[in-house]
Design a protein around this motif. Structure first.
Motif, PDB file in Angstrom:
ATOM      1  N   PHE A 178       0.845  -1.210   0.000  1.00 28.83           N
ATOM      2  CA  PHE A 178       0.000   0.000   0.000  1.00 28.83           C
ATOM      3  C   PHE A 178       0.872   1.249   0.000  1.00 28.83           C
ATOM      4  CE2 PHE A 178      -3.530  -2.374   2.530  1.00 28.83           C
ATOM      5  CZ  PHE A 178      -3.872  -3.059   1.372  1.00 28.83           C
ATOM      6  N   LYS A 179       2.074   1.091   0.586  1.00 26.01           N
ATOM      7  CA  LYS A 179       2.950   2.278   0.715  1.00 26.01           C
ATOM      8  C   LYS A 179       4.138   2.234  -0.234  1.00 26.01           C
ATOM      9  CE  LYS A 179       1.910   3.084   5.550  1.00 26.01           C
ATOM     10  NZ  LYS A 179       2.233   2.455   6.819  1.00 26.01           N
ATOM     11  N   ASP A 180       4.261   1.172  -0.988  1.00 27.18           N
ATOM     12  CA  ASP A 180       5.446   1.040  -1.837  1.00 27.18           C
ATOM     13  C   ASP A 180       5.057   0.335  -3.147  1.00 27.18           C
ATOM     14  OD1 ASP A 180       7.750   0.007  -3.121  1.00 27.18           O
ATOM     15  OD2 ASP A 180       8.862   0.007  -1.239  1.00 27.18           O
ATOM     16  N   GLN A 181       5.099   1.118  -4.225  1.00 23.99           N
ATOM     17  CA  GLN A 181       4.619   0.589  -5.520  1.00 23.99           C
ATOM     18  C   GLN A 181       5.382  -0.633  -6.009  1.00 23.99           C
ATOM     19  OE1 GLN A 181       4.346   3.176  -8.782  1.00 23.99           O
ATOM     20  NE2 GLN A 181       2.385   4.059  -8.131  1.00 23.99           N
ATOM     21  N   ASN A 182       6.713  -0.647  -5.744  1.00 21.93           N
ATOM     22  CA  ASN A 182       7.501  -1.784  -6.225  1.00 21.93           C
ATOM     23  C   ASN A 182       7.077  -3.073  -5.540  1.00 21.93           C
ATOM     24  OD1 ASN A 182       9.028  -0.379  -8.037  1.00 21.93           O
ATOM     25  ND2 ASN A 182      10.569   0.200  -6.495  1.00 21.93           N
ATOM     26  N   ILE A 183       6.857  -2.954  -4.229  1.00 22.14           N
ATOM     27  CA  ILE A 183       6.398  -4.133  -3.482  1.00 22.14           C
ATOM     28  C   ILE A 183       5.017  -4.545  -3.990  1.00 22.14           C
ATOM     29  CG2 ILE A 183       5.713  -4.997  -1.193  1.00 22.14           C
ATOM     30  CD1 ILE A 183       7.897  -3.271   0.009  1.00 22.14           C
ATOM     31  N   ALA A 184       4.159  -3.550  -4.196  1.00 26.78           N
ATOM     32  CA  ALA A 184       2.796  -3.849  -4.671  1.00 26.78           C
ATOM     33  C   ALA A 184       2.854  -4.597  -5.996  1.00 26.78           C
ATOM     34  CB  ALA A 184       2.005  -2.560  -4.820  1.00 26.78           C
ATOM     35  N   ARG A 185       3.679  -4.104  -6.911  1.00 25.01           N
ATOM     36  CA  ARG A 185       3.770  -4.716  -8.237  1.00 25.01           C
ATOM     37  C   ARG A 185       4.292  -6.146  -8.128  1.00 25.01           C
ATOM     38  NH1 ARG A 185       7.076  -0.888 -10.808  1.00 25.01           N
ATOM     39  NH2 ARG A 185       5.607   0.749 -10.309  1.00 25.01           N
ATOM     40  N   HIS A 186       5.343  -6.311  -7.307  1.00 29.17           N
ATOM     41  CA  HIS A 186       5.937  -7.640  -7.169  1.00 29.17           C
ATOM     42  C   HIS A 186       4.904  -8.643  -6.635  1.00 29.17           C
ATOM     43  CE1 HIS A 186       8.928 -10.759  -6.604  1.00 29.17           C
ATOM     44  NE2 HIS A 186       8.438 -10.956  -5.390  1.00 29.17           N
ATOM     45  N   TYR A 187       4.192  -8.260  -5.565  1.00 36.18           N
ATOM     46  CA  TYR A 187       3.272  -9.233  -4.956  1.00 36.18           C
ATOM     47  C   TYR A 187       1.975  -9.419  -5.738  1.00 36.18           C
ATOM     48  CZ  TYR A 187       6.625 -10.436  -1.542  1.00 36.18           C
ATOM     49  OH  TYR A 187       7.778 -10.944  -0.973  1.00 36.18           O
ATOM     50  N   ASP A 188       1.635  -8.425  -6.560  1.00 34.99           N
ATOM     51  CA  ASP A 188       0.537  -8.641  -7.523  1.00 34.99           C
ATOM     52  C   ASP A 188       0.905  -9.778  -8.456  1.00 34.99           C
ATOM     53  OD1 ASP A 188      -1.283  -6.833  -6.804  1.00 34.99           O
ATOM     54  OD2 ASP A 188      -1.041  -5.474  -8.524  1.00 34.99           O
ATOM     55  N   ARG A 189       2.174  -9.728  -8.912  1.00 31.91           N
ATOM     56  CA  ARG A 189       2.649 -10.776  -9.833  1.00 31.91           C
ATOM     57  C   ARG A 189       2.733 -12.117  -9.123  1.00 31.91           C
ATOM     58  NH1 ARG A 189       6.214  -6.883 -12.442  1.00 31.91           N
ATOM     59  NH2 ARG A 189       7.837  -7.457 -10.967  1.00 31.91           N
ATOM     60  N   VAL A 190       3.198 -12.088  -7.858  1.00 33.92           N
ATOM     61  CA  VAL A 190       3.287 -13.336  -7.084  1.00 33.92           C
ATOM     62  C   VAL A 190       1.902 -13.976  -7.004  1.00 33.92           C
ATOM     63  CG1 VAL A 190       3.622 -14.264  -4.748  1.00 33.92           C
ATOM     64  CG2 VAL A 190       5.330 -12.713  -5.741  1.00 33.92           C
ATOM     65  N   LEU A 191       0.903 -13.170  -6.676  1.00 36.59           N
ATOM     66  CA  LEU A 191      -0.450 -13.712  -6.546  1.00 36.59           C
ATOM     67  C   LEU A 191      -0.947 -14.257  -7.887  1.00 36.59           C
ATOM     68  CD1 LEU A 191      -2.803 -14.206  -4.636  1.00 36.59           C
ATOM     69  CD2 LEU A 191      -3.612 -11.892  -5.078  1.00 36.59           C
ATOM     70  N   ASP A 192      -0.673 -13.516  -8.957  1.00 41.61           N
ATOM     71  CA  ASP A 192      -1.079 -13.982 -10.292  1.00 41.61           C
ATOM     72  C   ASP A 192      -0.431 -15.317 -10.633  1.00 41.61           C
ATOM     73  OD1 ASP A 192      -2.856 -12.193 -11.112  1.00 41.61           O
ATOM     74  OD2 ASP A 192      -1.523 -11.087 -12.477  1.00 41.61           O
ATOM     75  N   LYS A 193       0.882 -15.405 -10.395  1.00 40.83           N
ATOM     76  CA  LYS A 193       1.589 -16.646 -10.735  1.00 40.83           C
ATOM     77  C   LYS A 193       1.123 -17.789  -9.855  1.00 40.83           C
ATOM     78  CE  LYS A 193       5.716 -14.260 -11.996  1.00 40.83           C
ATOM     79  NZ  LYS A 193       7.084 -14.104 -11.546  1.00 40.83           N
ATOM     80  N   ALA A 194       0.839 -17.472  -8.582  1.00 42.57           N
ATOM     81  CA  ALA A 194       0.366 -18.527  -7.670  1.00 42.57           C
ATOM     82  C   ALA A 194      -0.994 -19.065  -8.116  1.00 42.57           C
ATOM     83  CB  ALA A 194       0.295 -17.998  -6.246  1.00 42.57           C
ATOM     84  N   LYS A 195      -1.726 -18.252  -8.828  1.00 36.17           N
ATOM     85  CA  LYS A 195      -3.014 -18.741  -9.335  1.00 36.17           C
ATOM     86  C   LYS A 195      -2.812 -19.698 -10.509  1.00 36.17           C
ATOM     87  CE  LYS A 195      -5.587 -14.569  -8.156  1.00 36.17           C
ATOM     88  NZ  LYS A 195      -6.116 -13.332  -8.763  1.00 36.17           N
ATOM     89  N   GLN A 196      -1.729 -19.489 -11.259  1.00 35.23           N
ATOM     90  CA  GLN A 196      -1.543 -20.247 -12.504  1.00 35.23           C
ATOM     91  C   GLN A 196      -0.545 -21.399 -12.425  1.00 35.23           C
ATOM     92  OE1 GLN A 196      -0.214 -17.194 -15.138  1.00 35.23           O
ATOM     93  NE2 GLN A 196      -1.991 -15.920 -14.659  1.00 35.23           N
ATOM     94  N   ALA A 197       0.343 -21.377 -11.442  1.00 37.61           N
ATOM     95  CA  ALA A 197       1.461 -22.340 -11.417  1.00 37.61           C
ATOM     96  C   ALA A 197       0.945 -23.783 -11.474  1.00 37.61           C
ATOM     97  CB  ALA A 197       2.273 -22.132 -10.146  1.00 37.61           C
ATOM     98  N   ASP A 198       1.843 -24.698 -11.882  1.00 34.04           N
ATOM     99  CA  ASP A 198       1.456 -26.113 -11.959  1.00 34.04           C
ATOM    100  C   ASP A 198       1.180 -26.684 -10.565  1.00 34.04           C
ATOM    101  OD1 ASP A 198       1.908 -26.359 -14.795  1.00 34.04           O
ATOM    102  OD2 ASP A 198       4.035 -26.150 -14.330  1.00 34.04           O
ATOM    103  N   LEU A 199       1.980 -26.238  -9.623  1.00 38.10           N
ATOM    104  CA  LEU A 199       1.814 -26.722  -8.244  1.00 38.10           C
ATOM    105  C   LEU A 199       2.053 -25.553  -7.294  1.00 38.10           C
ATOM    106  CD1 LEU A 199       1.682 -28.972  -6.008  1.00 38.10           C
ATOM    107  CD2 LEU A 199       4.137 -29.304  -6.373  1.00 38.10           C
TER     108      LEU A 199
END
Ligand SMILES: Nc1ncnc2c1ncn2[C@@H]1O[C@H](COP(=O)(O)OP(=O)(O)O)[C@@H](O)[C@H]1O
Ligand SMILES: [Mg+2]
Length: 284
Positions: A178-199
């Motif tokens: 919420f206070k740091d855009q780089n962190i926000a961007r990184h964890y947005d991607r983490v969540l996206d990848k966690a939705k799609q990963a094989d395991l």
């Protein structure tokens, strides 16, 4: 007629090929031109190792193996990069947890390890599996979950994309974002990848509910993120570790999601209840 040396060599090969003395054997790994081997005209067997007439590259006995090693290494790097960039890991010590350093000194540990190995086999085969490890803290749930990650990577020659999501860490980092855009961007991607990963390992499901009162804003926010992730994993291989009972899970995340997850978990659920806290009481 004047000919360059390359043309003369080429003519020679065309001639040899026509007589069955040589054959093409796939593209050269260096210049992509066809490589050749000499053929025994009596038996049809290869008489030499592949060589490239265009650039002079020669395969030695060890070369094939060497190339395989290189490509496995490249895949290994990709798989580890994916794991590191797609995970939320609070305590990096968990990265050292493997089957090889999981001690078995009682029946329950033997059962837990055997089940984790079966989950790894099933996930590696590409079938959807939902493993559920439930029970008290310190009983080895995260250890065996990470062991599954390494096992599946190895068994699939590093071809699966795997993420390890420590739920509390994911929520903490998303809030830091919420206070740091780089962190926000990184964890947005983490969540996206966690939705799609094989395991995906969802570690410590339910830990996001401690310290919040159900219904308040923080609790609703946490629930929304976790529900989004669980929903995305309903038909994809997932290992969940949790302190919660199945009734707790239903109360928090709802019957629909929980029963869908349970559908793939038959035979892959382990209650760690009878195991003592390894950190306090040792391995017995
Ligand atoms: N059978 C075991 N062999 C080796 N280490 C273990 C074993 N069981 C638990 N541990 C260790 O004990 C600690 C707590 O285990 P952990 O997997 O984090 O528990 P949980 O996730 O159930 O809370 C970790 O350092 C883990 O490596
Ligand atoms: Mg744990």
């Amino acid at each position: 007629m004047t000919q360059t040396i390359a043309e003369a060599i080429n003519d020679l090969f065309v001639n040899y090929k026509a007589k069955g003395l040589m054959r093409d054997c796939g593209p050269c790994p260096m210049c992509q031109q066809p490589m050749m081997v000499f053929v025994n005209t009596q038996t049809g067997d290869d008489r030499s190792l592949p060589a490239c007439p265009s650039c002079g590259y020669k395969e030695s006995n060890g070369t094939k193996q060497h190339h395989e090693d290189l490509s496995v290494n490249a895949l290994k790097n990709d798989a580890y990069n994916y794991l590191v960039n797609s995970s939320a890991i609070g305590d990096t010590d968990v990265l050292n947890k493997k089957f090889s350093n999981y001690q078995v000194v009682n029946d329950k540990q033997a059962q837990a390890k055997a089940l984790a190995e079966r989950i790894a086999d099933k996930a590696a085969s590409g079938d959807v599996v939902h493993g559920i490890f439930s029970g008290a803290t310190g009983t080895g749930k995260s250890h065996l979950s990470m062991a599954i990650v390494y096992q599946v990577l190895e068994a699939t020659h590093y071809k699966q994309k795997i993420a390890f999501i420590d739920i509390r860490e994911l929520i903490t980092q998303i809030k830091r974002g919420f206070k740091d855009q780089n962190i926000a961007r990184h964890y947005d991607r983490v969540l996206d990848k966690a939705k799609q990963a094989d395991l995906v390992i969802i570690d410590d499901l339910g830990s996001e509910t401690t310290g919040t009162n159900s219904g308040d804003e923080a609790s609703r926010f946490n629930l929304e993120i976790v529900t989004e992730l669980l929903q995305a994993r309903m038909n994809k291989s997932t290992v969940i570790s949790t302190n919660l009972t199945s009734n707790d899970l239903i109360n928090i995340y709802g019957e629909r999601i929980v029963s869908r997850m349970m559908a793939h978990s038959q035979g892959y659920v382990m209650k760690f209840d009878e195991l003592a806290d390894y950190r306090i009481k040792g391995a017995v």
